[in-house]
Design a protein around this motif. Structure first.
Motif, mmCIF file in Angstrom:
data_model
loop_
_atom_site.group_PDB
_atom_site.id
_atom_site.type_symbol
_atom_site.label_atom_id
_atom_site.label_comp_id
_atom_site.label_asym_id
_atom_site.label_seq_id
_atom_site.Cartn_x
_atom_site.Cartn_y
_atom_site.Cartn_z
ATOM 1 N N LEU B 141 38.113 -8.190 79.515
ATOM 2 C CA LEU B 141 38.608 -8.148 78.144
ATOM 3 C C LEU B 141 40.114 -8.371 78.090
ATOM 4 O O LEU B 141 40.615 -9.136 77.282
ATOM 5 N N TRP B 142 40.860 -7.707 79.000
ATOM 6 C CA TRP B 142 42.325 -7.781 78.928
ATOM 7 C C TRP B 142 42.835 -9.145 79.375
ATOM 8 O O TRP B 142 43.798 -9.670 78.813
ATOM 9 N N ILE B 143 42.172 -9.717 80.405
ATOM 10 C CA ILE B 143 42.573 -11.060 80.843
ATOM 11 C C ILE B 143 42.368 -12.059 79.708
ATOM 12 O O ILE B 143 43.247 -12.886 79.415
ATOM 13 N N VAL B 144 41.202 -11.961 79.046
ATOM 14 C CA VAL B 144 40.929 -12.878 77.937
ATOM 15 C C VAL B 144 42.003 -12.744 76.864
ATOM 16 O O VAL B 144 42.535 -13.743 76.358
ATOM 17 N N GLY B 223 34.490 -15.620 79.292
ATOM 18 C CA GLY B 223 35.197 -14.648 78.467
ATOM 19 C C GLY B 223 34.847 -13.246 78.921
ATOM 20 O O GLY B 223 34.787 -12.980 80.116
ATOM 21 N N VAL B 224 34.614 -12.381 77.941
ATOM 22 C CA VAL B 224 34.201 -11.017 78.244
ATOM 23 C C VAL B 224 32.849 -11.066 78.959
ATOM 24 O O VAL B 224 31.956 -11.801 78.563
ATOM 25 N N GLN B 225 32.733 -10.307 80.051
ATOM 26 C CA GLN B 225 31.527 -10.425 80.875
ATOM 27 C C GLN B 225 30.426 -9.458 80.449
ATOM 28 O O GLN B 225 30.700 -8.291 80.168
ATOM 29 N N PRO B 226 29.180 -9.924 80.381
ATOM 30 C CA PRO B 226 28.064 -9.027 80.139
ATOM 31 C C PRO B 226 27.997 -7.996 81.268
ATOM 32 O O PRO B 226 28.439 -8.313 82.379
ATOM 33 N N PRO B 227 27.444 -6.812 81.050
ATOM 34 C CA PRO B 227 26.702 -6.391 79.858
ATOM 35 C C PRO B 227 27.563 -5.988 78.662
ATOM 36 O O PRO B 227 27.013 -5.756 77.606
ATOM 37 N N GLN B 228 28.901 -5.881 78.827
ATOM 38 C CA GLN B 228 29.713 -5.559 77.645
ATOM 39 C C GLN B 228 29.501 -6.639 76.585
ATOM 40 O O GLN B 228 29.760 -7.810 76.849
ATOM 41 N N TRP B 231 30.546 -11.270 70.764
ATOM 42 C CA TRP B 231 29.759 -12.210 69.968
ATOM 43 C C TRP B 231 29.538 -13.523 70.714
ATOM 44 O O TRP B 231 28.498 -14.138 70.624
ATOM 45 N N GLY B 232 30.537 -13.934 71.455
ATOM 46 C CA GLY B 232 30.402 -15.196 72.184
ATOM 47 C C GLY B 232 29.433 -15.072 73.350
ATOM 48 O O GLY B 232 28.615 -15.962 73.579
ATOM 49 N N ASN B 233 29.495 -13.960 74.102
ATOM 50 C CA ASN B 233 28.623 -13.911 75.272
ATOM 51 C C ASN B 233 27.170 -13.604 74.921
ATOM 52 O O ASN B 233 26.269 -13.885 75.705
ATOM 53 N N ILE B 234 26.916 -13.060 73.715
ATOM 54 C CA ILE B 234 25.523 -12.923 73.263
ATOM 55 C C ILE B 234 24.907 -14.320 73.165
ATOM 56 O O ILE B 234 23.784 -14.565 73.606
ATOM 57 N N ILE B 235 25.696 -15.255 72.623
ATOM 58 C CA ILE B 235 25.201 -16.639 72.509
ATOM 59 C C ILE B 235 25.089 -17.283 73.884
ATOM 60 O O ILE B 235 24.107 -17.960 74.195
ATOM 61 N N PHE B 236 26.094 -17.034 74.732
ATOM 62 C CA PHE B 236 26.077 -17.605 76.081
ATOM 63 C C PHE B 236 24.817 -17.191 76.826
ATOM 64 O O PHE B 236 24.156 -17.996 77.466
ATOM 65 N N GLU B 237 24.460 -15.885 76.716
ATOM 66 C CA GLU B 237 23.313 -15.377 77.479
ATOM 67 C C GLU B 237 21.992 -15.963 76.997
ATOM 68 O O GLU B 237 21.033 -15.999 77.757
ATOM 69 N N SER B 238 21.936 -16.386 75.730
ATOM 70 C CA SER B 238 20.624 -16.804 75.225
ATOM 71 C C SER B 238 20.559 -18.273 74.844
ATOM 72 O O SER B 238 19.566 -18.714 74.300
#
Lengths: 305, 282
Positions: B141-144, B223-228, B231-238
């Motif tokens: 999160l902080w790097i992003v 970006g922010v890594q799952p499981p956290q 909104w963007g990584n929800i789309i990335f995962e699916s």
């Protein structure tokens, strides 16, 4: 002439600066290309050998000096992963990238000019508000959402366009429209405010007073004078589209420079990352330069300023 | 107060303000509102064939490919997006203010070095730079947030520079100088207050850009890594599943769009109200 020469020197300095910053950043980042090439199970000795072969064990300044002297003879270096000349790799992607760039700019200028002009003429009315709202939505939409939405509706559900790839005209429509929709909002707003300024000018009132038709006043007298900011924006977009349409290219499997860059980033293929950044920066500089050179041709008033 | 009153007169600003406040409230209240634990991969969150559940029924917006409740993930994702929006944009505005003020107030060598540097940053392909940095650093999160700040400060710096330039030519600054006020006093007591409206406007507009950029980086998986959830990584995962479960892509997508749009509308209204030179142009 002197001005052109000065701008050229400035452009060169900017490119040199971009090269230096990218180089230092890539050097300072924790990712190790030698380790990437050697693989996870390689011994420390193998990694050290590879690092030596690539010249990565030399001091930063030496490395940068080597890179620059190669660059001056037009050599962007060799890709670590693909073992090919970087410029050959970039050149192979140019047709796809330029096609997509042309399509994207065509769509955004067409939409932006039309909607912006209509909004300016109907200033304050319902149509104006609708156009302004649409342009806000367009500039707030993430590119991947527009790309996936078009893909879902027009390719998956209706089957009008191919899902992905590069080939005929039908392949470029969806990626081009995606770029166009996301960019058109900026153009529409710019055209609208330029048109509103122009429509208040004396010469437009004179043209109206002469009894010219409203269409003729707008198309012949107002629009050419409102077009100037658009030229500068196209100049910027040329540069941005040259290196950075990673998302659209990823969604549509478009084999452009963005895709090349994305693969290279995942493989820590530093020569390609450098090459693409420089190509893109060069395009941004050339785009700005072109816009500055074309502006006085379109608008003679600038020449005397 | 005046600002709020004027904003309430514009329907689009009211809309933006409502959405912004709602998103902030939902993000803060996420632990109390969320019906499920956002990271819990529930057994009954998948169909018998192992596919995600469509919206409706027990799960308001359906579940994702791992059987997690989409609505709960969106609520927690709002926290991620807003934190990044505030942090990244706060840093960007701070750097932009500092560089712009110093370059605009000082003349000579220091000023031109700073401004040539921002010219240089303008020639950088911004998205590409962000992608390279985010991918090669270990994403968190902080790097992003840092990456986004590094890319976004340039525009603020240029605007602040122009304004500071104009301000420092004004008579009241001359008067203050001739009374013997030091640079520090002039900069912070007399110039900075005049730049606050501009900083607020660009701070608001910048959140829209930041939310979009975070979503883009997360969409690419850097970006922010799952499981956290973000909104963007929800789309990335699916996204590879999006033909079968389009809601997993389009629901978070529209949430991103709506949030960015609202910050843009509020920022634009603020600009109209706070910057009198803009008045009458729209």
């Amino acid at each position: 002439m002197l001005l052109v020469a000065r701008r050229l020197v400035q452009a060169l300095l900017i490119l040199l600066g971009v090269a230096a910053i990218t180089f230092v950043l890539l050097y300072a980042l924790p990712a190790d290309p030698a380790r990437m090439i050697a693989g996870r199970s390689a011994t420390a000795q193998t990694v050290a050998n590879i690092r030596h072969e690539l010249g990565l064990d030399q001091p930063l300044l030496m490395q940068f000096w080597h890179y620059l002297s190669n660059l001056l003879s037009g050599n962007l270096g060799r890709s670590y992963a693909q073992k090919t000349d970087v410029w050959t790799l970039i050149a192979a992607r140019l047709p796809a990238t330029l096609t997509l760039m042309a399509a994207g700019i065509f769509v955004e200028v067409l939409l932006g000019l039309t909607l912006g002009t209509i909004a300016a003429i109907r200033r304050g009315g319902f149509v104006d508000r609708l156009v302004m709202m649409a342009s806000f939505v367009g500039t707030s939409a993430p590119q991947f959402l527009v790309a996936l939405l078009l893909l879902y509706l027009l390719a998956v559900t209706l089957g009008w366009f191919p899902m992905s790839g590069f080939g005929g005209f039908s392949h470029v429509v969806l990626p081009g429209v995606t770029l166009g929709l996301c960019g058109a909002g900026w153009y529409a707003r710019m055209v609208r405010s330029a048109m509103i300024d122009v429509l208040n000018q004396d010469y437009v009132r004179t043209a109206r007073a002469k009894g010219l038709s409203s269409r003729r006043v707008i198309l012949r007298h107002a629009l050419p004078n409102a077009i100037l900011p658009i030229i500068a924006m196209i100049g910027i977009d040329i540069g941005q589209f040259m290196g950075g349409v990673v998302v659209v290219e990823a969604v549509y499997g478009w084999p452009g420079i963005g895709q090349l860059a994305w693969q290279a980033i995942q493989q820590v293929d530093i020569p390609i990352i450098m090459g693409v950044t420089l190509t893109s920066a060069l395009a941004i500089v050339i785009g700005n330069l072109l816009a500055d050179l074309i502006a006085p041709i379109v608008d003679p008033r600038i020449r005397t300023r | 107060m005046r600002v709020l009153k004027e904003m309430l007169r514009q329907p689009s600003a009211v809309f933006g303000l409502l959405v912004v406040v709602t998103v902030i409230v939902l993000a803060i209240a996420a632990p109390w509102i969320a019906p499920f634990d956002p990271d819990n991969q529930m057994f009954d969150g998948l169909t018998l064939e192992g596919a995600p559940m469509p919206p409706g029924g027990q799960f308001l917006l359906g579940t994702d490919t791992l059987g997690r409740d989409l609505f709960s993930r969106l609520l927690y994702g709002a926290r991620t997006s807003l934190v990044i929006g505030l942090v990244a944009n706060g840093i960007a505005v701070a750097i932009g203010l500092l560089v712009g003020i110093v370059a605009g107030y000082l003349r000579g060598f220091a000023s031109s070095v700073l401004m040539r540097f921002t010219d240089l940053m303008m020639a950088f392909p911004a998205l590409l730079l962000a992608i390279v940095l985010a991918a090669l650093l270990r994403p968190s999160l902080w790097i992003v947030a840092m990456v986004i700040a590094l890319v976004n400060w340039v525009q603020v710096a240029r605007i602040i520079y122009t304004e500071t330039r104009a301000l420092s030519e004004r008579d009241f600054i001359m008067a203050e100088r001739s009374l013997g006020a030091g640079h520090f006093r002039v900069l912070f007591l007399h110039i900075l207050p005049h730049l606050v409206p501009t900083a607020i406007v660009w701070g608001t507009l910048g959140i829209a850009t930041t939310v979009l950029l975070e979503a883009t980086l997360s969409f690419l998986g850097i970006g922010v890594q799952p499981p956290q959830p973000s909104w963007g990584n929800i789309i990335f995962e699916s996204q590879s599943y999006f033909q079968a479960a389009p809601w997993l892509v389009f629901v978070p997508g529209f949430v991103i769009l709506l949030t960015a749009l609202s910050f843009n509308l509020v920022g634009d209204a603020l600009r109209d109200i706070l910057d009198p030179t803009q008045r009458g142009r729209n």
